[in-house]
Motif scaffolding. Structure first.
Motif, PDB file in Angstrom:
ATOM      1  N   ILE A  58      10.126 -20.495  -6.085  1.00  0.00           N
ATOM      2  CA  ILE A  58       8.811 -21.082  -5.771  1.00  0.00           C
ATOM      3  C   ILE A  58       8.093 -21.460  -7.065  1.00  0.00           C
ATOM      4  CG2 ILE A  58       6.533 -20.635  -4.773  1.00  0.00           C
ATOM      5  CD1 ILE A  58       7.880 -18.952  -2.657  1.00  0.00           C
ATOM      6  N   ALA A  59       8.084 -20.496  -8.010  1.00  0.00           N
ATOM      7  CA  ALA A  59       7.416 -20.789  -9.289  1.00  0.00           C
ATOM      8  C   ALA A  59       8.069 -21.962 -10.006  1.00  0.00           C
ATOM      9  CB  ALA A  59       7.446 -19.545 -10.185  1.00  0.00           C
ATOM     10  N   GLY A  60       9.396 -22.096  -9.909  1.00  0.00           N
ATOM     11  CA  GLY A  60      10.112 -23.184 -10.575  1.00  0.00           C
ATOM     12  C   GLY A  60      10.263 -24.417  -9.714  1.00  0.00           C
ATOM     13  N   GLN A  61       9.694 -24.361  -8.458  1.00  0.00           N
ATOM     14  CA  GLN A  61       9.751 -25.484  -7.519  1.00  0.00           C
ATOM     15  C   GLN A  61      11.201 -25.973  -7.303  1.00  0.00           C
ATOM     16  OE1 GLN A  61       7.070 -28.566  -8.860  1.00  0.00           O
ATOM     17  NE2 GLN A  61       5.241 -27.348  -8.379  1.00  0.00           N
ATOM     18  N   LEU A  62      12.083 -24.995  -7.186  1.00  0.00           N
ATOM     19  CA  LEU A  62      13.497 -25.313  -6.930  1.00  0.00           C
ATOM     20  C   LEU A  62      13.723 -25.251  -5.419  1.00  0.00           C
ATOM     21  CD1 LEU A  62      15.036 -23.103  -9.785  1.00  0.00           C
ATOM     22  CD2 LEU A  62      14.596 -25.567  -9.819  1.00  0.00           C
ATOM     23  N   MET A  63      13.411 -26.364  -4.743  1.00  0.00           N
ATOM     24  CA  MET A  63      13.414 -26.388  -3.286  1.00  0.00           C
ATOM     25  C   MET A  63      14.815 -26.184  -2.698  1.00  0.00           C
ATOM     26  SD  MET A  63      10.313 -26.496  -2.666  1.00  0.00           S
ATOM     27  CE  MET A  63      10.463 -26.627  -0.884  1.00  0.00           C
ATOM     28  N   GLU A  64      15.833 -26.769  -3.321  1.00  0.00           N
ATOM     29  CA  GLU A  64      17.196 -26.620  -2.794  1.00  0.00           C
ATOM     30  C   GLU A  64      17.620 -25.150  -2.835  1.00  0.00           C
ATOM     31  OE1 GLU A  64      19.845 -29.171  -4.841  1.00  0.00           O
ATOM     32  OE2 GLU A  64      18.891 -31.032  -4.141  1.00  0.00           O
ATOM     33  N   MET A  65      17.306 -24.470  -3.951  1.00  0.00           N
ATOM     34  CA  MET A  65      17.644 -23.059  -4.064  1.00  0.00           C
ATOM     35  C   MET A  65      16.811 -22.224  -3.094  1.00  0.00           C
ATOM     36  SD  MET A  65      20.028 -22.937  -6.246  1.00  0.00           S
ATOM     37  CE  MET A  65      20.094 -21.187  -6.533  1.00  0.00           C
ATOM     38  N   LEU A  66      15.561 -22.661  -2.863  1.00  0.00           N
ATOM     39  CA  LEU A  66      14.669 -21.947  -1.946  1.00  0.00           C
ATOM     40  C   LEU A  66      15.224 -21.967  -0.536  1.00  0.00           C
ATOM     41  CD1 LEU A  66      11.980 -20.486  -1.467  1.00  0.00           C
ATOM     42  CD2 LEU A  66      10.916 -22.734  -1.131  1.00  0.00           C
ATOM     43  N   ILE A  67      15.734 -23.137  -0.106  1.00  0.00           N
ATOM     44  CA  ILE A  67      16.325 -23.245   1.238  1.00  0.00           C
ATOM     45  C   ILE A  67      17.567 -22.356   1.335  1.00  0.00           C
ATOM     46  CG2 ILE A  67      17.478 -24.800   2.846  1.00  0.00           C
ATOM     47  CD1 ILE A  67      15.649 -27.030   1.779  1.00  0.00           C
ATOM     48  N   GLY A  68      18.386 -22.397   0.289  1.00  0.00           N
ATOM     49  CA  GLY A  68      19.606 -21.595   0.294  1.00  0.00           C
ATOM     50  C   GLY A  68      19.330 -20.105   0.380  1.00  0.00           C
ATOM     51  N   VAL A  69      18.358 -19.609  -0.426  1.00  0.00           N
ATOM     52  CA  VAL A  69      18.066 -18.188  -0.421  1.00  0.00           C
ATOM     53  C   VAL A  69      17.394 -17.770   0.897  1.00  0.00           C
ATOM     54  CG1 VAL A  69      15.730 -18.157  -1.430  1.00  0.00           C
ATOM     55  CG2 VAL A  69      17.341 -16.308  -1.946  1.00  0.00           C
ATOM     56  N   THR A  70      16.644 -18.691   1.511  1.00  0.00           N
ATOM     57  CA  THR A  70      16.027 -18.402   2.813  1.00  0.00           C
ATOM     58  C   THR A  70      17.103 -18.219   3.885  1.00  0.00           C
ATOM     59  OG1 THR A  70      14.059 -19.697   2.211  1.00  0.00           O
ATOM     60  CG2 THR A  70      14.410 -19.208   4.550  1.00  0.00           C
ATOM     61  N   VAL A  71      18.115 -19.102   3.859  1.00  0.00           N
ATOM     62  CA  VAL A  71      19.226 -18.983   4.804  1.00  0.00           C
ATOM     63  C   VAL A  71      19.961 -17.658   4.598  1.00  0.00           C
ATOM     64  CG1 VAL A  71      21.470 -19.929   5.479  1.00  0.00           C
ATOM     65  CG2 VAL A  71      19.533 -21.464   5.059  1.00  0.00           C
ATOM     66  N   ILE A  72      20.153 -17.292   3.318  1.00  0.00           N
ATOM     67  CA  ILE A  72      20.821 -16.022   3.005  1.00  0.00           C
ATOM     68  C   ILE A  72      20.014 -14.842   3.556  1.00  0.00           C
ATOM     69  CG2 ILE A  72      21.466 -14.464   1.123  1.00  0.00           C
ATOM     70  CD1 ILE A  72      22.179 -16.945  -0.530  1.00  0.00           C
ATOM     71  N   GLN A  73      18.690 -14.907   3.424  1.00  0.00           N
ATOM     72  CA  GLN A  73      17.831 -13.833   3.935  1.00  0.00           C
ATOM     73  C   GLN A  73      17.936 -13.705   5.461  1.00  0.00           C
ATOM     74  OE1 GLN A  73      13.806 -13.290   2.323  1.00  0.00           O
ATOM     75  NE2 GLN A  73      14.305 -14.852   0.790  1.00  0.00           N
ATOM     76  N   ILE A  74      17.963 -14.871   6.131  1.00  0.00           N
ATOM     77  CA  ILE A  74      18.080 -14.860   7.606  1.00  0.00           C
ATOM     78  C   ILE A  74      19.415 -14.256   8.015  1.00  0.00           C
ATOM     79  CG2 ILE A  74      18.258 -16.308   9.656  1.00  0.00           C
ATOM     80  CD1 ILE A  74      16.268 -18.239   8.288  1.00  0.00           C
ATOM     81  N   LEU A  75      20.490 -14.684   7.336  1.00  0.00           N
ATOM     82  CA  LEU A  75      21.820 -14.142   7.636  1.00  0.00           C
ATOM     83  C   LEU A  75      21.872 -12.642   7.361  1.00  0.00           C
ATOM     84  CD1 LEU A  75      24.142 -16.957   6.206  1.00  0.00           C
ATOM     85  CD2 LEU A  75      23.703 -16.416   8.612  1.00  0.00           C
ATOM     86  N   LEU A  76      21.265 -12.248   6.244  1.00  0.00           N
ATOM     87  CA  LEU A  76      21.240 -10.835   5.886  1.00  0.00           C
ATOM     88  C   LEU A  76      20.481 -10.019   6.925  1.00  0.00           C
ATOM     89  CD1 LEU A  76      22.340  -9.230   3.453  1.00  0.00           C
ATOM     90  CD2 LEU A  76      20.051  -9.312   2.471  1.00  0.00           C
ATOM     91  N   LEU A  77      19.378 -10.575   7.419  1.00  0.00           N
ATOM     92  CA  LEU A  77      18.596  -9.907   8.456  1.00  0.00           C
ATOM     93  C   LEU A  77      19.406  -9.762   9.743  1.00  0.00           C
ATOM     94  CD1 LEU A  77      15.906  -8.725   9.427  1.00  0.00           C
ATOM     95  CD2 LEU A  77      15.188 -11.049  10.035  1.00  0.00           C
ATOM     96  N   LEU A  78      20.127 -10.831  10.109  1.00  0.00           N
ATOM     97  CA  LEU A  78      20.974 -10.772  11.310  1.00  0.00           C
ATOM     98  C   LEU A  78      22.079  -9.732  11.158  1.00  0.00           C
ATOM     99  CD1 LEU A  78      21.294 -14.588  12.155  1.00  0.00           C
ATOM    100  CD2 LEU A  78      19.967 -12.867  13.405  1.00  0.00           C
ATOM    101  N   ILE A  79      22.712  -9.726   9.978  1.00  0.00           N
ATOM    102  CA  ILE A  79      23.785  -8.752   9.728  1.00  0.00           C
ATOM    103  C   ILE A  79      23.243  -7.328   9.803  1.00  0.00           C
ATOM    104  CG2 ILE A  79      25.367  -7.866   7.965  1.00  0.00           C
ATOM    105  CD1 ILE A  79      25.696 -10.783   6.997  1.00  0.00           C
TER     106      ILE A  79
END
Length: 587
Positions: A58-79
């Motif tokens: 967020i601080a670096g405005q890296l939107m592509e990485m932000l989407i990727g890490v959000t997906v990882i968090q959702i998957l991690l939550l499901l697991i």
């Protein structure tokens, strides 16, 4: 009534014994422990990913990485959700499997205990052991040790991550912890005492309700409903008070935990905000710490309760194992088969006491040849029923020997011995179920044709067919819908069906009407034919044809002989006979 005393010692050997019942399910146990480790590792990852997201993407405005890490968090939550579901299901399945096996083992043990154990143990207490206490052992697996290990690992993992992220912020956040430790200890002790009171109250309630429902006819007949109801209300009030004490402890403890959590968060925000402003702590760390603290307090909130649950499960197991370790059982080391038993009985200097050396049978000596009918008479308490109890090996004698066909009873296997002894008691016990099931005792090897043939032989078939449904007529608990005579006739069919070599009739014609007595006498004549029979009767007229009459008084044989011989003797039997004759004349 057995009461529990509060114990504080953690019994490792007892816990180890509980877990021996989990050996058949070791794979499930190992899998649940593996899941505890995985959950401890995965749980702190989500706050860390959020910290990473805030500080870098967020601080670096890296939107592509932000989407990727959000997906990882959702998957991690499901697991994590799936793993928690599977962990919860697995531990509960494991607990119920152990409970199933343990309940089978305990019930098997109970039904093989001798009657001396039941003489001093209320049935309601045994019901509590078999159902409530064993169910509490399930909590050792579902909410006890495995769950405690999982919570401890999670606490260690979260604390480790917090100290790595910022040790100063961690120490500031955990500064209210001494208050939590004191509150947890007080809560644990309070709930522990309350739980012991609850367990004692449950046992008392079960024993009281079982006893008074069984004897409800006596309670009503003597108009004792109000007095017994008052006793029930007292026991029930003790149960409620114990539960309210536990509820009060929970009601105080959980708000205290929430207050301590709020204080920890407040201290963290107060100190952390200054560090953020001075650029010594990042915003991501602050957000992550809020999640860490919530995740840390969640298991801490329940840890004391789980320790109590574990301890109560161990207390319950101690009471259950006490039954399993009871020595009040009949030795069944005999191997001789009794299938060819002829029925000769010899009592050789037999002494028996229900308690210590207070003998109720003293130096009993007599012999019954194959096919003989032996009658035993005497005043109430003389030891008549005790003789048939030890003949069946329901109790063990202290001195002397009892021989069947010249072989000591102890040399026969219990199952084989008892299969050759038929018993018809004065107070016939019938189970809830059909007439057919009560006759066969659910022995699938006995056919309907065999039952009907036995019933016809003693003149019982027509009576059974007059019942709604005939042999499928549903008998209520203890046979309450049938008369005493009808219940006895059913027990005669049962005895004949099993074709015993020895028949025991314990006052089978007492307290029945004339018509029933005629049917019963006909059944007796059929049953005792070609069988060794022991007849206990108050009515001396029913035993006048016995081969031998034994007169008991205070556990000793006073006289022995035929009806005519004893009358000529003019002794104890003569007096009993004269007394009954005068009573019959008055009547």
């Amino acid at each position: 009534m057995e009461n529990l005393a509060v114990k504080k010692v953690f019994n490792v050997s007892l816990l180890r014994r509980i877990f021996t019942f989990a050996v058949p399910y070791r794979r499930s146990f190992y899998m649940s422990m593996f899941l505890t480790v995985l959950l401890a590792v995965i749980s702190p990852m989500r706050p860390y990913l959020i910290q990473l997201t805030v500080d870098k993407y967020i601080a670096g405005q890296l939107m592509e990485m932000l989407i990727g890490v959000t997906v990882i968090q959702i998957l991690l939550l499901l697991i994590e959700t799936v793993m928690r579901f599977y962990f919860s299901y697995l531990t509960n399945w494991l607990g119920q499997s152990v409970v199933k096996d343990l309940r089978v083992a305990v019930y098997k043990r109970i039904v093989h205990l001798n009657l001396a154990f039941f003489d001093i143990t209320p049935i309601g207490t045994l019901t509590t052991r078999t159902i409530n206490d064993i169910e509490a052992i399930n909590d050792v697996f579902s909410e006890g040790l495995i769950s405690i290990v999982a919570d401890m690992l999670m606490i260690i993992a979260i604390l480790g991550v917090m100290f790595l992220a910022d040790w100063r912020l961690t120490l500031i956040s955990l500064s209210p912890f001494p208050i939590l430790i004191v509150a947890t200890y007080v809560f644990k002790e309070s709930v522990n005492k309350s739980f012991y009171k609850v367990r004692n109250a449950v046992s008392a309630l079960n024993a009281f309700v079982q006893e008074h429902l069984t004897g409800v006819a006596i309670v009503q007949a003597f108009s004792a409903e109000k007095r017994e109801f008052a006793k029930f209300k007292t026991i029930n009030k003790e149960h409620r008070t114990a539960n309210v004490e536990a509820i009060f402890a929970y009601s105080v403890f959980f708000p205290i935990v929430e207050i301590i959590l709020a204080i920890s968060l407040g201290l963290m925000v107060w100190w952390g905000a200054n560090q953020v402003l001075n650029y010594e702590v990042s915003q991501g760390v602050m957000i992550a710490f809020i999640m860490y603290l919530n995740m840390l307090f969640r298991p801490l909130r329940m840890l004391a309760d789980k320790f109590n649950t574990l301890q109560m499960g161990m207390v319950a197991s101690e009471r259950v194992f006490r039954i399993m370790d009871s020595e009040d059982h009949i030795d069944d080391s005999g191997t001789k088969d009794a299938s060819a038993m002829k029925g000769a009985i010899t009592f050789d200097h037999v002494w028996f006491a229900y308690k210590d050396a207070d003998y109720v049978l003293k130096d009993i000596n007599f012999h019954a040849s194959q096919g003989e009918t032996i009658a035993i008479v005497g005043h109430t308490g003389s030891g008549k029923t005790t003789i048939i109890s030890i003949l069946n090996r329901l109790y063990e004698i202290q001195k002397g020997r009892i021989l069947m066909d010249g072989t000591d009873l102890k040399d026969y296997s219990l199952r084989s011995l008892r299969s050759k002894i038929g018993v018809v008691l004065q107070d016939v016990f019938l189970f809830a179920g059909s007439v057919y099931e009560n006759i066969t005792l659910r022995n699938t090897g006995i056919t309907r044709e065999q039952v009907e043939q036995a019933a016809r032989l003693i003149g019982m078939h027509e009576f059974i067919m007059q019942l709604p449904g005939g042999y499928d007529y549903q008998v209520m608990e203890r046979g309450s819908t049938l008369s005493l005579g009808q219940r006895q006739l059913i027990s005669f069919v049962r005895a004949l069906l099993y074709d015993p070599a020895i028949l025991i009739l314990d006052e089978a014609t007492s307290s029945v009407d004339t018509e029933s007595e005629t049917l019963i006498q006909h059944a007796i004549d059929k049953l005792i034919a070609d069988r060794t029979s022991i007849v206990i009767a108050h009515r001396l007229s029913t035993i006048s044809k016995a081969s031998k009459i034994i007169v008991l008084d205070k556990g000793e044989i006073r006289e022995m002989g035929t009806h005519e011989e004893l009358l000529k003797l003019g002794g104890f039997y003569y007096k009993l006979h004269s007394m009954q004759f005068k009573q019959a004349g008055v009547a």
